[in-house]
Design a protein around this motif. Sequence first.
Motif, PDB file in Angstrom:
ATOM      1  N   PHE B  33     -26.686   3.541  28.561  1.00  0.00           N
ATOM      2  CA  PHE B  33     -25.389   4.098  27.968  1.00  0.00           C
ATOM      3  C   PHE B  33     -24.805   3.233  27.016  1.00  0.00           C
ATOM      4  N   TRP B  34     -24.291   3.514  25.848  1.00  0.00           N
ATOM      5  CA  TRP B  34     -23.318   2.621  25.347  1.00  0.00           C
ATOM      6  C   TRP B  34     -21.980   3.043  24.943  1.00  0.00           C
ATOM      7  N   TYR B  35     -21.105   2.231  25.132  1.00  0.00           N
ATOM      8  CA  TYR B  35     -19.654   2.537  25.224  1.00  0.00           C
ATOM      9  C   TYR B  35     -18.991   1.613  24.060  1.00  0.00           C
ATOM     10  N   GLN B  36     -17.897   2.134  23.497  1.00  0.00           N
ATOM     11  CA  GLN B  36     -16.966   1.502  22.513  1.00  0.00           C
ATOM     12  C   GLN B  36     -15.789   0.982  23.344  1.00  0.00           C
ATOM     13  N   GLN B  37     -15.310  -0.266  23.126  1.00  0.00           N
ATOM     14  CA  GLN B  37     -14.177  -0.588  23.668  1.00  0.00           C
ATOM     15  C   GLN B  37     -13.235  -1.226  22.864  1.00  0.00           C
ATOM     16  N   HIS B  38     -12.145  -0.610  22.114  1.00  0.00           N
ATOM     17  CA  HIS B  38     -11.022  -1.333  21.497  1.00  0.00           C
ATOM     18  C   HIS B  38     -10.295  -2.511  22.294  1.00  0.00           C
ATOM     19  N   ALA B  39      -9.387  -3.491  21.737  1.00  0.00           N
ATOM     20  CA  ALA B  39      -8.812  -4.443  22.603  1.00  0.00           C
ATOM     21  C   ALA B  39      -7.751  -3.787  23.130  1.00  0.00           C
ATOM     22  N   GLY B  40      -7.332  -3.706  24.479  1.00  0.00           N
ATOM     23  CA  GLY B  40      -6.269  -3.307  25.048  1.00  0.00           C
ATOM     24  C   GLY B  40      -6.749  -1.686  25.418  1.00  0.00           C
ATOM     25  N   GLU B  41      -7.744  -1.164  25.056  1.00  0.00           N
ATOM     26  CA  GLU B  41      -8.100   0.191  25.673  1.00  0.00           C
ATOM     27  C   GLU B  41      -9.215   0.324  26.507  1.00  0.00           C
ATOM     28  N   ALA B  42      -9.280   1.520  27.050  1.00  0.00           N
ATOM     29  CA  ALA B  42     -10.418   1.674  27.903  1.00  0.00           C
ATOM     30  C   ALA B  42     -11.504   2.166  27.166  1.00  0.00           C
ATOM     31  N   LYS B  91     -27.883   2.724  34.405  1.00  0.00           N
ATOM     32  CA  LYS B  91     -28.001   3.110  35.702  1.00  0.00           C
ATOM     33  C   LYS B  91     -29.252   2.969  36.455  1.00  0.00           C
ATOM     34  N   ASP B  92     -29.070   2.373  37.514  1.00  0.00           N
ATOM     35  CA  ASP B  92     -30.185   1.679  38.426  1.00  0.00           C
ATOM     36  C   ASP B  92     -30.789   2.911  39.255  1.00  0.00           C
ATOM     37  N   SER B  93     -31.689   2.720  40.085  1.00  0.00           N
ATOM     38  CA  SER B  93     -32.236   3.549  41.164  1.00  0.00           C
ATOM     39  C   SER B  93     -31.262   4.472  41.859  1.00  0.00           C
ATOM     40  N   ASN B  94     -30.087   3.538  42.292  1.00  0.00           N
ATOM     41  CA  ASN B  94     -28.858   4.453  43.046  1.00  0.00           C
ATOM     42  C   ASN B  94     -27.848   4.770  42.236  1.00  0.00           C
ATOM     43  N   TYR B  95     -28.350   5.012  40.947  1.00  0.00           N
ATOM     44  CA  TYR B  95     -27.462   5.735  40.038  1.00  0.00           C
ATOM     45  C   TYR B  95     -26.025   4.740  39.713  1.00  0.00           C
ATOM     46  N   GLN B  96     -26.319   3.525  40.157  1.00  0.00           N
ATOM     47  CA  GLN B  96     -24.908   2.753  39.838  1.00  0.00           C
ATOM     48  C   GLN B  96     -25.278   2.082  38.488  1.00  0.00           C
ATOM     49  N   LEU B  97     -23.999   2.112  37.581  1.00  0.00           N
ATOM     50  CA  LEU B  97     -24.003   1.592  36.441  1.00  0.00           C
ATOM     51  C   LEU B  97     -24.109  -0.027  36.622  1.00  0.00           C
ATOM     52  N   ILE B  98     -24.789  -0.494  35.789  1.00  0.00           N
ATOM     53  CA  ILE B  98     -24.730  -2.037  35.594  1.00  0.00           C
ATOM     54  C   ILE B  98     -24.273  -2.179  34.344  1.00  0.00           C
ATOM     55  N   TRP B  99     -23.119  -3.238  34.163  1.00  0.00           N
ATOM     56  CA  TRP B  99     -22.560  -3.189  32.752  1.00  0.00           C
ATOM     57  C   TRP B  99     -23.190  -4.603  32.106  1.00  0.00           C
ATOM     58  N   GLY B 100     -23.253  -4.677  30.854  1.00  0.00           N
ATOM     59  CA  GLY B 100     -23.453  -5.921  30.251  1.00  0.00           C
ATOM     60  C   GLY B 100     -21.990  -6.551  29.856  1.00  0.00           C
ATOM     61  N   ALA B 101     -21.908  -7.662  29.513  1.00  0.00           N
ATOM     62  CA  ALA B 101     -20.833  -8.273  29.354  1.00  0.00           C
ATOM     63  C   ALA B 101     -20.060  -7.956  27.998  1.00  0.00           C
ATOM     64  N   GLY B 102     -20.652  -7.130  27.406  1.00  0.00           N
ATOM     65  CA  GLY B 102     -20.170  -6.519  25.742  1.00  0.00           C
ATOM     66  C   GLY B 102     -20.629  -7.412  24.675  1.00  0.00           C
ATOM     67  N   THR B 103     -20.449  -6.904  23.669  1.00  0.00           N
ATOM     68  CA  THR B 103     -20.549  -7.408  22.101  1.00  0.00           C
ATOM     69  C   THR B 103     -19.522  -7.195  21.499  1.00  0.00           C
ATOM     70  N   LYS B 104     -18.870  -8.378  21.009  1.00  0.00           N
ATOM     71  CA  LYS B 104     -17.435  -8.055  20.212  1.00  0.00           C
ATOM     72  C   LYS B 104     -17.865  -8.045  18.642  1.00  0.00           C
ATOM     73  N   LEU B 105     -17.694  -7.149  18.056  1.00  0.00           N
ATOM     74  CA  LEU B 105     -18.170  -6.890  16.701  1.00  0.00           C
ATOM     75  C   LEU B 105     -16.768  -6.986  15.724  1.00  0.00           C
ATOM     76  N   ILE B 106     -16.960  -8.022  14.796  1.00  0.00           N
ATOM     77  CA  ILE B 106     -15.967  -8.150  13.874  1.00  0.00           C
ATOM     78  C   ILE B 106     -16.519  -7.774  12.443  1.00  0.00           C
ATOM     79  N   ILE B 107     -15.634  -6.765  12.047  1.00  0.00           N
ATOM     80  CA  ILE B 107     -15.799  -6.413  10.484  1.00  0.00           C
ATOM     81  C   ILE B 107     -14.999  -6.983   9.626  1.00  0.00           C
ATOM     82  N   LYS B 108     -15.532  -7.298   8.378  1.00  0.00           N
ATOM     83  CA  LYS B 108     -14.984  -8.133   7.354  1.00  0.00           C
ATOM     84  C   LYS B 108     -14.947  -7.438   6.402  1.00  0.00           C
ATOM     85  N   PRO B 109     -14.026  -7.268   5.458  1.00  0.00           N
ATOM     86  CA  PRO B 109     -13.888  -6.461   4.292  1.00  0.00           C
ATOM     87  C   PRO B 109     -14.855  -6.982   3.126  1.00  0.00           C
TER      88      PRO B 109
END
Lengths: 115, 109
Positions: B33-42, B91-109
């Motif tokens: 699974f991929w998720y997006q998280q903005h600063a201060g939000e879920a 999701k592993d064999s027990n259907y538990q979600l294992i999370w990465g630490a996340g990649t902070k993406l910075i977009i420049k104009p």
Amino acid sequence: GAVVSQHPSWVICKSGTSVKIECRSLDFQATTMFWYRQFPKQSLMLMATSNEGSKATYEQGVEKDKFLINHASLTLSTLTVTSAHPEDSSFYICSAGTGEYQPQHFGDGTRLSIL
Amino acid sequence: GQNIDQPTEMTATEGAIVQINCTYQTSGFNGLFWYQQHAGEAPTFLSYNVLDGLEEKGRFSSFLSRSKGYSYLLLKELQMKDSASYLCAVKDSNYQLIWGAGTKLIIKP
């Protein structure tokens, strides 16, 4: 579909207070919900898995007596932070999924500040 | 042990394309699974792969190779609002979600 509602969004209270956070699945039934904690600029950390009708499963290092979880119905789980102290200040987020192969959907989170 | 690796931070230019990689070693596999998280939000759910190949959803695509334990999230036509952390989870064999630490993406104009 798969909307998760979390309340309250913000809590500021004095040290020693107990705080209850509610997590509701609005348009589906969730036998399992998850509680996470996230400190600023850090990763999500799973605290516990909340199971409807049975005891929660806590991750290693999470105090069961401090973080009380109740999953009384298929649409509601609550997390109570008992006798909260400043070090408990964090962003608490719940999530739920519609099935084993389905994604978890998150509530909007609760920002807890203990003075 | 179970492990998910993704880069800590990436920078890209508005209008460009960026690929965020994720490698995993888990006990069993029941979906990535991929998720997006903005600063201060879920986190918000972006995409899901359970079979090998590419899943496309508008400007976002996600690829999976189970034999290589590898996935990437591809973001096209980058917009400033895409600045966020992107979380890879398995999701592993027990259907538990294992999370990465996340990649902070910075977009420049």
